[in-house]
Write a protein that holds these residues in place. Structure first.
Motif, PDB file in Angstrom:
ATOM      1  N   GLY A   1      -0.326   2.507  40.892  1.00 52.69           N
ATOM      2  CA  GLY A   1      -1.095   3.382  39.860  1.00 52.69           C
ATOM      3  C   GLY A   1      -0.978   2.537  38.281  1.00 52.69           C
ATOM      4  N   ALA A   2      -1.658   2.759  37.549  1.00 46.04           N
ATOM      5  CA  ALA A   2      -1.920   2.120  36.292  1.00 46.04           C
ATOM      6  C   ALA A   2      -0.578   2.422  35.625  1.00 46.04           C
ATOM      7  CB  ALA A   2      -2.916   2.523  35.464  1.00 46.04           C
ATOM      8  N   ASN A   3      -0.120   1.484  34.362  1.00 43.48           N
ATOM      9  CA  ASN A   3       0.894   1.655  33.454  1.00 43.48           C
ATOM     10  C   ASN A   3       0.928   2.967  32.948  1.00 43.48           C
ATOM     11  OD1 ASN A   3       2.603  -0.596  33.240  1.00 43.48           O
ATOM     12  ND2 ASN A   3       1.097  -1.757  31.999  1.00 43.48           N
ATOM     13  N   GLY A   4       2.065   3.638  33.149  1.00 40.91           N
ATOM     14  CA  GLY A   4       2.256   4.963  32.507  1.00 40.91           C
ATOM     15  C   GLY A   4       2.057   5.868  33.255  1.00 40.91           C
ATOM     16  N   ALA A   5       1.637   5.637  34.622  1.00 37.37           N
ATOM     17  CA  ALA A   5       1.297   6.847  35.518  1.00 37.37           C
ATOM     18  C   ALA A   5       2.573   7.619  36.056  1.00 37.37           C
ATOM     19  CB  ALA A   5       0.553   6.129  36.776  1.00 37.37           C
ATOM     20  N   GLY A   6       3.570   7.059  35.855  1.00 36.91           N
ATOM     21  CA  GLY A   6       4.814   7.944  35.952  1.00 36.91           C
ATOM     22  C   GLY A   6       5.589   7.411  37.192  1.00 36.91           C
ATOM     23  N   LYS A   7       5.122   6.243  37.717  1.00 33.13           N
ATOM     24  CA  LYS A   7       5.862   5.492  39.091  1.00 33.13           C
ATOM     25  C   LYS A   7       7.417   5.232  38.989  1.00 33.13           C
ATOM     26  CE  LYS A   7       3.347   1.711  38.968  1.00 33.13           C
ATOM     27  NZ  LYS A   7       2.665   1.846  37.774  1.00 33.13           N
ATOM     28  N   SER A   8       7.754   4.669  37.734  1.00 34.30           N
ATOM     29  CA  SER A   8       9.046   4.314  37.417  1.00 34.30           C
ATOM     30  C   SER A   8       9.832   5.664  37.246  1.00 34.30           C
ATOM     31  CB  SER A   8       9.331   3.673  36.209  1.00 34.30           C
ATOM     32  OG  SER A   8       8.887   2.176  36.359  1.00 34.30           O
TER      33      SER A   8
ATOM     34  N   CYS B   1      -0.945   7.040  45.430  1.00 37.31           N
ATOM     35  CA  CYS B   1      -1.638   6.641  44.349  1.00 37.31           C
ATOM     36  C   CYS B   1      -1.252   7.767  42.925  1.00 37.31           C
ATOM     37  CB  CYS B   1      -3.173   6.400  44.495  1.00 37.31           C
ATOM     38  SG  CYS B   1      -3.724   5.410  43.224  1.00 37.31           S
ATOM     39  N   MET B   2      -0.752   7.155  41.987  1.00 41.80           N
ATOM     40  CA  MET B   2      -0.445   8.103  40.802  1.00 41.80           C
ATOM     41  C   MET B   2      -1.493   7.818  39.632  1.00 41.80           C
ATOM     42  SD  MET B   2       3.675   8.317  40.860  1.00 41.80           S
ATOM     43  CE  MET B   2       3.520   9.436  39.485  1.00 41.80           C
ATOM     44  N   LEU B   3      -1.647   8.990  39.246  1.00 39.09           N
ATOM     45  CA  LEU B   3      -2.401   8.994  37.873  1.00 39.09           C
ATOM     46  C   LEU B   3      -1.725   9.908  37.018  1.00 39.09           C
ATOM     47  CD1 LEU B   3      -5.047   7.637  36.509  1.00 39.09           C
ATOM     48  CD2 LEU B   3      -6.234   9.867  37.299  1.00 39.09           C
ATOM     49  N   GLU B   4      -1.441   9.478  35.616  1.00 38.82           N
ATOM     50  CA  GLU B   4      -1.172  10.614  34.617  1.00 38.82           C
ATOM     51  C   GLU B   4      -0.012  11.467  35.289  1.00 38.82           C
ATOM     52  OE1 GLU B   4      -4.763  11.917  33.000  1.00 38.82           O
ATOM     53  OE2 GLU B   4      -4.917   9.906  31.922  1.00 38.82           O
ATOM     54  N   GLY B   5       0.863  11.172  35.979  1.00 38.09           N
ATOM     55  CA  GLY B   5       2.004  11.974  36.368  1.00 38.09           C
ATOM     56  C   GLY B   5       1.639  12.850  37.511  1.00 38.09           C
TER      57      GLY B   5
END
Lengths: 339, 235, 288
Positions: B39-46, B208-212
């Motif tokens: 996922g992109a930066n800030g998607a909530g992965k971490s 795959c994550m996007l915006e949480g």
């Protein structure tokens, strides 16, 4: 619902009401010498002086983040300055008040130069060391009575007012004027660019620094201004008491611990909080029997609880519960039109 | 019961103050499985990994390990249960030596195959530099210490946050080769990676994550490059 | 000449006690960036605990340490877990103000219980025993014992910090408290242990000082300030720095006291301010 336009205001209905309230309170206080007894005047002077100390300490710690536990240095300096200038140099006592304030402000610049090298809590203890240096030096000052201190000669006390009541009236006016002056200056400072810088420092020093706030200079201004005010208050405290000694003048309990408790209980970092805290203190002091050391213990415990459970103090609780503030200090964003 | 998931994340939410970072996430991890999260930066992965490791507040039922609710437990309790995190940016302890960093990873003394000697066997360069301050090592070596430190707790689930961050491609390949060897040993892993190619090579399953939110998931093999790219950028 | 040597030796030996006050402050600052304003009052509290133990059990104060040190350690652990842990965060005001409140509570509590009278712990013949190094140079057995204990304690803490598992945990938590938890460390417990250790050390120093000097409920702040000055003079780089800081403070005070007893403490403060003016990182390190 979409918001089409926003406006930013400081004044709200509660602040307008607050201003009316404050105006009538000031009018009442100004006329107090006409109707109040000497005892009531004495109490009011005490309240003014402590409210002023609380507001000054809050300005220093709650806004500039300079947690000093050594403000007694400036209280004592003011007191000793007044005694020295009036008793030894023959300067009229009330004229001594601004002079010792100025002297303390000048002296506070090199002190800040030293203490600002210490961060956070180490700054606090460092400020205490400076106050101890003042106290121990005062003990060595034999012309001013050394360790046992001195009384203000009767002729000098009488130069302020012939009868005790007259003296109280004179001190009362001065204390009230000084308090109002301090409040107005703090209020204006908080609304100025410096105030904005201070709020930024309080919220996040690093971010403030990176946004071009000169943190060191802003803190220095606040420190020096606070020393100026604190010393003038100190001068008045001991003009009212007519007696000074190193332990009383540089007492950490009387001039710092109590003041810190008032501010913390009332609300650190808000304009109204310290005033509320000081008023609560006097309300308790006048209604409860004097319990001596137990009293300070209870105050300390309450301050700890407030710090842990409601760090914005009682005023913070009031404000978040009813959304009110007395003075137009905070900016509010108001939607103009709604669809 | 053999097929029951080892780690189960159900309707996970996470907040930073008023800001909601995760919205009702579901995720499963089976024993021995490797799952990649892209996922992109800030998607909530971490945030997802930190929530599993106990660094974020969660509801008890949001996270289950081998059938036991571990949501909302303190990080030190979760390590004891067998979940270890290799944090983003490695975050070694600068005042500890390489060896001390590894030893402190084994603070809980969970039984298992990973001991200091075995870590040194896996990463011989670390043995040579065991008494150096951990932060005096190269980026790749520091990543080895960070992985070794996590392994020392003998985890059942290894969480890896952006292992490739700031490392040269050749070093990244080396790190992932080692990781493959570790996983072959039977530990399950969740790997957060911005580099989709790297993630697809090692993981059997991809989220795959996007915006949480999780916007796409499935067996790595079954997902097309186009569908991942679409989910990644939210188009 | 011999008088001067005696004075300097006195100063060095008392400096060991100041160093122990300092090392207690440095330890908790190192582990959890906490500055405990009530440090000095807890030092004085340990002397009162010793007073109770010696009076109720009829023990020599030196023997009472067997009880006082663990009691103060326990108080430290409880204080940290029950009070200070709740204040730890990014904001420095809560720990500062809470420990200041605690300081006032302890001071006034002691005042209620024990009055403002001066006290001293009586240790018997050891108080006056001396070792003769030459005709003119005598060293008291008790001060010497105190100094040796201080060196052992500081050396022990240094070894504990760098050679043991608990020291490793202290350093890890100090480096990165968030990540330390991922190693299975319970930070709250580690902080509790650090405070327990800090108070155990200052209990030892507090009792030893109470045998040599009078104490009353109001002496706490002075003890805090001595420890703080020793920390800053020595620099925050290692525990040995605090020993040097303590010794310098002790020697300056001892020399000033021979000139005029009223100058003793003032001179120590001035030495501290001079160091702050000309070498703010301390004589042996950097200010953290």
């Amino acid at each position: 619902m979409t918001v089409a336009a926003l406006t930013i205001v400081r004044a709200t209905p509660s602040t307008r009401l607050g201003l009316v309230f404050i105006a009538s309170l000031v009018a009442g206080l100004l006329s107090a010498p006409l109707w109040a007894t000497t005892d009531a005047l004495r109490l009011l002077i005490d309240i003014f002086l402590y409210v002023a100390l609380a507001c000054l300490w809050n300005f220093l710690a709650g806004y500039a983040g300079l947690v000093s536990v050594g403000q007694q240095a400036f209280v004592g300096l003011g007191g000793y300055g007044l005694f020295a200038l009036s008793a030894k140099a023959g300067i009229p006592p009330l004229l001594c008040v601004p002079i010792v304030g100025l002297a303390a402000a000048l002296l506070s610049i090199p002190i800040a130069g030293l203490l600002f090298r210490l961060r956070g809590a180490y700054f606090a203890i460092g400020s205490w060391v400076v106050a101890e240096v003042f106290r121990l030096s005062a003990i060595l000052l034999t012309p001013l009575g050394g360790g046992s201190g001195m009384s203000l000669p009767a002729r000098i006390a009488q130069s302020v007012g012939r009868a005790p009541h007259d003296r109280f009236v004179a001190v009362y006016w001065t204390a009230l004027a000084l308090l109002l002056g301090i409040l107005v200056i703090i209020f204006l400072a908080l609304r100025s660019r410096t105030g904005l810088a201070l709020t930024a420092i309080r919220d996040n020093e690093l971010a403030a620094r990176s946004n071009g706030v000169n943190v060191g200079r802003t803190k220095l201004i606040v420190y020096v201004a606070t020393a100026f005010g604190t010393a003038m208050i100190g001068a008045l405290i001991f003009l009212q008491r007519l007696r000074i000694s190193p332990d009383a003048a540089f007492s950490v309990n009387d001039w710092t611990a109590l003041v810190i408790f008032m501010v913390v209980i009332g609300g650190l970092g808000s304009f109204e909080g310290p005033i509320l805290g000081a008023l609560i203190y006097f309300l308790l002091r006048e209604t409860l029997a004097n319990l001596g050391p137990t009293y300070l213990m209870v105050l300390g415990a309450v301050a700890i609880l407030v710090m842990l459970l409601a760090p914005r103090g009682l005023w913070g609780l009031v404000r978040s519960r009813w959304q009110i503030q007395l003075l137009p200090l905070q900016l509010r964003v108001i939607p103009l039109t709604k669809h | 019961m053999l097929d029951a998931p080892l780690l189960k994340v159900r309707q996970l939410e996470a907040f930073y103050g008023d800001f909601q970072a995760l919205y009702g996430l579901d995720l499963e991890l089976k024993t021995g499985q490797v799952v990649a999260i892209v996922g992109a930066n800030g998607a909530g992965k971490s945030t997802l990994l930190n929530s599993i490791a106990g660094l974020m507040a969660t509801r008890p039922e949001a996270i289950e390990l081998a059938g036991e609710r571990i949501g909302g437990k303190a990080p030190y309790q979760i390590v004891a249960q067998g979940i270890a995190l290799v944090p983003e940016g490695r975050r070694l302890f600068p005042s500890l030596s390489v060896e001390e960093n590894l030893v402190i990873g084994g603070h809980m003394k969970r039984p298992g195959p990973w001991k200091l000697a075995r870590i040194y066997e896996l990463f011989p360069t670390l043995a040579e530099r065991r008494h150096h301050p951990a932060t005096a090592l190269s980026g790749g070596q520091q990543q080895m210490v960070a992985i070794g430190r996590a392994l020392m707790s003998n985890p059942r689930v290894l969480l890896c946050d952006e292992l490739s961050l700031g490392l040269a491609p050749i070093v990244v390949r080396d790190i992932y080769a080692h990781l493959r060897a570790i996983i072959a040993d039977g530990v399950a892993a969740i790997i957060v990676e911005q580099d989709i190619q790297q993630a697809l090579k090692i993981a059997g399953h991809l989220y795959c994550m996007l915006e949480g939110r999780i916007v796409l998931h499935g067996a790595a093999r079954s997902l097309t490059r186009e569908s991942i790219a679409a989910a990644y950028f939210g188009v | 000449m011999a008088d001067w040597i005696n004075t300097i030796i006195q100063g060095i030996l008392i400096g060991g006690l100041y160093a122990m006050f300092a090392v207690g402050l440095a330890l908790i600052f190192g582990v959890m960036k906490l500055v405990n304003i009530a440090h000095g009052d807890l030092i004085v509290l340990s002397a009162y605990v010793a007073l109770i133990v010696t009076q109720s059990l009829g023990l020599n104060p030196l023997v009472s340490l067997v009880f006082v040190v663990p009691i103060m350690g326990l108080i430290g652990y409880i204080l940290q877990r029950g009070l200070f842990n709740r204040t730890i965060g990014n904001d420095l005001l809560p720990p500062l103000l809470v420990s200041f409140g605690l300081s006032v509570i302890i001071q006034n509590g002691l005042l209620e219980l024990f009055s403002a009278d001066n006290r001293r712990l009586l240790a018997g013949p050891i108080e006056v025993a001396t070792i003769k190094f030459s005709d003119a140079i005598n060293v008291g057995v008790l001060p010497l014992l105190q100094f040796v204990l201080a060196v052992l304690v500081i050396g022990g803490l240094q070894a504990l910090m760098f050679r043991t598992a608990i020291g490793r945990s202290f350093r890890a938590v100090s480096d990165d408290p968030r990540i330390a938890q991922l190693m299975g460390l319970n930070n709250r417990h580690i902080f509790g242990l650090a405070m327990a250790l800090s108070l155990a050390v200052v209990a030892l120093a507090g009792v030893l000082l109470a045998i040599r000097a009078n104490f009353d409920p109001a002496t706490g702040p002075t003890r805090l300030i001595f420890g703080f000055e020793a920390v800053i003079i020595g620099g925050l780089s290692s525990f040995w720095g605090t020993l040097v800081g303590g010794v310098i403070l002790g020697v300056v005070q001892a020399i000033a006291a021979t000139i005029d007893p009223g100058l003793q403490i003032l001179a120590g403060h001035l030495a501290f301010l001079l160091v702050l003016a000309f070498r703010p990182q301390g004589l042996f390190g950097r200010v953290a």
